[in-house]
Design an enzyme around this catalytic site. Structure first.
Site, PDB file in Angstrom:
ATOM      1  N   GLY A  10       0.799  -1.219   0.000  1.00  0.00           N
ATOM      2  CA  GLY A  10       0.000   0.000   0.000  1.00  0.00           C
ATOM      3  C   GLY A  10       0.829   1.265   0.000  1.00  0.00           C
ATOM      4  CE1 TYR A 124     -10.226   4.694   7.703  1.00  0.00           C
ATOM      5  CE2 TYR A 124     -10.098   6.980   8.433  1.00  0.00           C
ATOM      6  CZ  TYR A 124      -9.477   5.798   8.055  1.00  0.00           C
ATOM      7  OH  TYR A 124      -8.103   5.730   8.036  1.00  0.00           O
TER       8      TYR A 124
END
Length: 287
Positions: A10, A124
């Site tokens: 990532g 989130y």
């Protein structure tokens, strides 16, 4: 030391891999090698690699997507931490995990400290706070790093988005009522290395120094990239229709990090310059 790095492909993970590999043995695993939402996968990975440190850079980071994919969001950002912590139990493994400024409600007026009350305003943020709680409850030795407004060489980010849009439109609109600290993943990776070296424990806020609005950030991006034929106009957050609410104020205090490491991160403007220079070098290499 031997480090198991989860999410090494990532945006943050790739910079962590490069940084940590200088003086540690790093084993990288990503979604094609481990499902961190599976207890069995976590136990197997730890038994096979026998790390001294686990760095978890894996996360479900689509803030708007989290509002409709709540189950997946909590599985990756919260339940996975329970799996990792339980798999590490009684093995003397340090866990390094990344959280977010979104654990705060954004109503603050001065930089948030680590001990300030958390009150997330979107899914989130709630999922990341739940992950923090699992680590605090189940892990004996951990570092939780809250960071914000990340951008890096790999993956989608605000800097790349602004530069891409500037190629096709003469006018951009960007919100000017959200304040935070743009953070280059390379600088964050170096800060993580310092915290590990100092044998730090607990929660730390780590961003590049200083703050700005998204609008100010966009203006600076275009300026540093030498783009002067695109106009940027400020707008208010309520002019954008998005599934997830964003905190208005996301600036976090770095005093604890400075106290433990004896060092400060560089200003966000210099982090941006470094990023654009490295991207130029990368493009030059490719051509």
């Amino acid at each position: 030391m031997k480090i198991l790095l989860l999410g090494h492909k990532g945006m943050l993970g790739s910079d962590l891999l490069e940084q940590m590999s200088h003086h540690h043995e790093v084993i990288g695993m990503d979604v094609d090698e481990i499902d961190i939402t599976s207890t069995g996968d976590c136990v197997k990975a730890i038994e096979e690699t026998k790390p001294q440190i686990i760095i978890n850079a894996a996360a479900y980071t689509n803030v708007d997507g989290c509002e409709t994919a709540k189950e997946k969001c909590f599985a990756v950002n919260a339940e996975a931490l329970k799996n990792i912590a339980e798999a590490c139990r009684n093995k003397n493994i340090r866990i390094v995990h990344f959280s977010t400024d979104y654990v705060f409600n954004g109503n603050g007026k001065s930089p948030y400290k680590e001990e300030d009350e958390c009150d997330p305003i979107n899914t989130y943020g709630a999922s990341k706070l739940a992950g923090e709680r699992y680590l605090q409850t189940l892990a004996q030795n951990y570092i939780i790093i809250r960071t914000a407004w990340l951008y890096g060489a790999n993956g989608k980010n605000f800097v790349r988005t602004i530069l891409e849009k500037a190629k096709t439109t003469p006018r951009l609109t960007v919100v000017d009522d959200q304040l935070g600290s743009p953070t280059h993943t390379k600088d964050l990776a170096a800060a993580v290395d310092l915290l590990i070296e100092k044998n730090a424990q607990g929660i730390f806020h780590v961003t590049n120094r200083g703050s700005c609005s998204w609008y100010q950030f966009a203006v600076k991006i275009l300026q540093e990239a030498g783009i002067d034929d695109v106009e940027v106009s400020p707008i208010k957050s309520d002019q954008l229709v998005r599934p997830a609410k964003r905190p208005a104020y996301s600036v976090m205090s770095m005093q604890k990090f400075i106290q433990i490491t004896g060092k400060a991160t560089q200003p966000w403007q210099l982090g941006l310059q470094d990023y654009l220079e490295s991207m130029k070098a990368r493009l030059h290499t490719l051509t």
